[in-house]
Design an enzyme around this catalytic site. Structure first.
Site, PDB file in Angstrom:
ATOM      1  N   HIS A 157       0.839  -1.207   0.000  1.00  0.00           N
ATOM      2  CA  HIS A 157       0.000   0.000   0.000  1.00  0.00           C
ATOM      3  C   HIS A 157       0.875   1.259   0.000  1.00  0.00           C
ATOM      4  CE1 HIS A 157      -3.606   2.414   1.196  1.00  0.00           C
ATOM      5  NE2 HIS A 157      -2.670   3.174   1.748  1.00  0.00           N
ATOM      6  N   GLU A 158       1.823   1.323   0.919  1.00  0.00           N
ATOM      7  CA  GLU A 158       2.663   2.517   1.001  1.00  0.00           C
ATOM      8  C   GLU A 158       3.554   2.645  -0.232  1.00  0.00           C
ATOM      9  OE1 GLU A 158       1.974   4.721   3.105  1.00  0.00           O
ATOM     10  OE2 GLU A 158       0.655   3.454   4.335  1.00  0.00           O
ATOM     11  N   GLU A 208      -4.602   7.867  -2.942  1.00  0.00           N
ATOM     12  CA  GLU A 208      -5.111   6.587  -2.454  1.00  0.00           C
ATOM     13  C   GLU A 208      -5.472   5.648  -3.599  1.00  0.00           C
ATOM     14  OE1 GLU A 208      -4.834   5.533   0.475  1.00  0.00           O
ATOM     15  OE2 GLU A 208      -4.304   7.428   1.429  1.00  0.00           O
ATOM     16  N   HIS A 231       1.809   4.645  -2.828  1.00  0.00           N
ATOM     17  CA  HIS A 231       1.980   6.083  -2.594  1.00  0.00           C
ATOM     18  C   HIS A 231       3.356   6.551  -3.064  1.00  0.00           C
ATOM     19  CE1 HIS A 231      -1.660   6.980  -0.389  1.00  0.00           C
ATOM     20  NE2 HIS A 231      -1.430   6.055   0.524  1.00  0.00           N
TER      21      HIS A 231
END
Length: 501
Positions: free
Chosen positions: A265-266, A295, A269
């Site tokens: 997830h990170e 997101e 980003h």
């Protein structure tokens, strides 16, 4: 005009450098700073944030924007110059409404509040955080009034994270989505035993988890020469420059998914922050268009890619070599079902794709109630638990698994949460367009090849930086505004196949 434009860029670069310096101190506070350093760090950050504000809102910046307005109007809307002037004007006008004293006070308050939240979460004691939340809510109400709003006080705060999106618009999106999601959750609940995630809760060596995660994210495209990964209580990503982007994760020896999907997830980003054009660095155009767009990148890599069967067709044999004893009785199919099990849970960041947005709606509603004065901070735990019961049918046994789980309120990010769901929707729209442009993507992912997808995201999303709003970018890339129908169809197809509903 060229001289004036260059002077504007020079002034903005100084403000940007100061902001990055403050961000570096914030990163250090959440990763390596000794606990007793908190009071001094609060003052350091308050000083820097005030300097950032004063440099950015200097009347000379406003004068240059005024002088460049006619010049910008004659340029193509998406040109670097017109976009810089337009976006800077939007940021400048909002920042100008905030007194420097307020910016300093908010920074100091949230720095101290973060440490209080950390301790409160550790002890699962909301009362330790309550007085800090009371101060933050009061400050954010002041901020909304400084910024101004047309209809709802929350609009001013939401606009900070998702420009030109209103509370009413989010409510209009969430209302039908809630019905679709609750119906899907109910249908899946009637099919127990289709997915068993017990395998994820076996004991996994933390160092081996970490090393496997690093292998995965480097394969996805994370450049370790331009970034790094560290540990923190709550995973986050921060970028100080195009070639200095840092992510954090947390590792749980008793729950494999925490590190695995938090790290992916990170990385989503981070890939975004590493992907805008170099010409935009040290300007207000450097970075993500909005939190919703940001997101969309993290949720795409984490879920659409990272929880897909094709992804694990490549990675599962490798993971089983790292953890042979824990995964010896698992097949690709059983592991795929395990990481996609749908079940109401307490922790948002560990929630499945179907129930995830219900967690977001809960927070969105509570934040509105706090900002509109309909909910006192002292009553948050009770209200939180009531909403959990209403939305997910479960009640957290303690504050750490309930209202203290997220870091956002401690650093004043009220207005942020809805962007997670908006991003989840946009991620599916982007994926559909990428798939249309490159039908071989699923086959490439099965081979552990992610370059085509990353290149497509670079050229269609990342390269633009902050030039466009979420709606503008959605129309530019996909040909339609943000919508939820693709997201709902994606969930129904994926989990319909898994659960036979």
């Amino acid at each position: 005009m060229n001289e004036k434009l260059q002077e504007l860029k020079n002034r903005l670069a100084v403000a940007g450098d100061l902001h990055s310096s403050a961000a570096l101190l914030g990163w250090d506070q959440q990763t390596y700073m000794p606990p007793k350093g908190a009071p001094a760090r609060a003052e350091q950050l308050a000083t820097l944030e005030r300097l950032v504000h004063e440099h950015f809102t200097n009347p000379a910046v406003g004068k240059l924007l005024d002088e460049l307005a006619d010049y910008a109007a004659k340029l193509p809307y998406d040109s670097d110059e017109a976009s810089l002037i337009r976006v800077t004007r939007r940021d400048y006008d909002k920042a100008k409404r905030l007194p420097a004293e307020y910016v300093e006070e908010l920074s100091r308050t949230t720095s101290i509040a973060f440490e209080a939240w950390h301790q409160a979460r550790k002890e699962s004691n909301f009362k330790l955080f309550q007085p800090h939340l009371e101060k933050i809510v009061a400050l954010k109400i002041r901020e909304a009034n400084y910024l101004g709003y047309q209809e709802r006080v929350y609009d001013a705060l939401l606009d900070e994270y998702e420009p030109e999106v209103t509370t009413a618009q989010v409510e209009a999106i969430f209302a039908p989505l809630k019905k679709d999601l609750t119906a899907l959750v109910a249908a899946i609940a009637k099919k127990p035993g289709k997915a068993d995630d017990a395998v994820l809760h076996r004991k996994y060596d933390e160092k081996k988890q970490w090393d496997f995660g690093i292998e995965v994210i480097q394969r996805l495209g994370f450049d370790m020469q331009s970034g790094r990964q560290d540990k923190s209580v709550h995973p986050f990503t921060t970028g100080f420059a195009l070639n200095d982007v840092r992510i954090t994760t947390r590792v749980d020896k008793n729950f494999l998914s925490s590190m695995l999907f938090g790290t992916i997830h990170e990385t989503g980003h981070a890939l975004y922050d590493m992907g805008f054009r170099p010409e935009l660095d040290r300007t207000p155009l450097g970075g993500g268009a909005s939190l919703g767009v940001h997101e969309s990148q993290s949720r795409m890599w984490e879920n659409i890619v990272g929880r897909s069967r094709g992804f694990w067709k490549f990675w599962f044999p490798r993971l089983r070599k790292v953890f042979p004893r824990q995964l010896d009785d698992q097949t690709l199919n059983s592991f795929y079902r395990a990481i996609n099990k749908v079940s109401p849970s307490f922790i948002r960041v560990e929630a499945d794709e179907v129930t995830y947005s219900l967690h977001i709606m809960l927070r969105f509603e509570l934040e509105n109630m706090l900002i509109e004065g309909k909910l006192k901070p002292a009553d948050v735990p009770e209200a939180w638990n009531a909403k959990m019961k209403e939305y997910l049918g479960i009640v957290p046994p303690n504050d750490a698994l309930g209202c203290l789980q997220d870091v956002h309120w401690s650093y004043g990010s009220i207005g942020y949460f809805s962007t997670y769901s908006l991003g989840s929707m946009f991620a599916v729209q982007l994926w559909e367009k990428a798939l249309k442009d490159h039908p071989t993507l699923p086959a490439e992912i099965e081979k552990g090849e992610f370059g085509t997808l990353l290149k497509w995201l670079r050229s269609n999303v990342h390269t633009h930086g902050r030039k466009f709003t979420l709606d503008e970018l959605a129309r530019k890339v996909t040909g339609e505004p943000l919508q939820s129908k693709s997201y709902v169809a994606y969930l129904k197809k994926k989990f319909g196949d898994i659960y036979g509903v």
